[in-house]
Design an enzyme around this catalytic site. Sequence first.
Site: not given
Length: 323
Positions: A73-74
């Site tokens: 989920q960068s």
Amino acid sequence: MTAIPRVRIAHLPTAVEPMSRLSAHLGGPKLWVKRDDQTGLGFGGNKTRKLEFVLAEALAVGAKTLVTVGGIQSNHCRQTAALAARYGLDCILVLNGTQPEIPTGNLILNELFGAKIVWTTRPERDARLKQVFDEAWAEGKRPFLIPLGASTPTGALGYESAMAEFMQQGVEVDWIVVASSSAGTQAGMALGALRHGFPGKVLGISIDSPEQDLQQAVAHLATEAADRMGEKTVIKPEDILVNADYLGAGYAIMGEPEMEAIRLTARFEGLVLDPVYTGRAMAGMIGLIRQGFFKPTDRVLFWHTGGGPTLFAEPYVKQFAGK
Ligand SMILES: *Cc1c(COP(=O)(O)O)cnc(C)c1O
């Protein structure tokens, strides 16, 4: 001092707002927030400031593809993908994690921005990144490698200049509290605080590193960033303030403190934090207020670094729904 090239894409200056209701609820010092969640690019966040300098570097060497890396989920990957779309560049993201059946949070945005995703595991991530870069190079795609979090000396300059911006806004504070992970944000702030005469202290709430590791990483990067500006300033680890008491169960694992911080900030300020970074940093700030760490007369600024889309990612939605 060397003039450093920069593209202008972030919505700056970001607002500084009081958090009077949260402040009153906690019975603590006077609180402020700086809204770097509103930097404008693809839902915003702190990586946009760093990418303004990093993209200029990439364009200068004729890059056609941005290649970068991060967790599933960068936020950094999402902002890089948005930037690539905006500049007509290709984008390859190397993400560690398992490709989910239904993409949520930042993963949907990466797809919308047209990024290509390469899935890997955390232990294999660095090797895979190098391989992806080499393949893109061999195919003539003119790749440019942006390391984790855009936390290079050049990227850190985004927060050196952010400190100049903040000083010009004329809001006097004794403390800046910020989520700190790959060190670039806090390094830039430390250098900027020095160069622009910030009279207060910058406290990084560590997201995923022991105190001394993060102090060292921040000091090293701040020194390199100074060098990038043509200055021989040396910033030492002991000059960097880090609190690593809020690491919880590990990176990206949202626990009770983060959930409480997210709920309180939403309920009292209508302000959205994220489960991984700003939720943890705010949990740290609240914990420190409750311990009496700050003086009642202190003015404390929470530097919001973004991450909002993660709130709508798979594990966290379920947790908020009590499932
Ligand atoms: C990346 C990130 C941070 C941490 O910034 P670093 O420069 O990596 O220390 C904090 N908050 C959010 C929302 C982020 O995406």
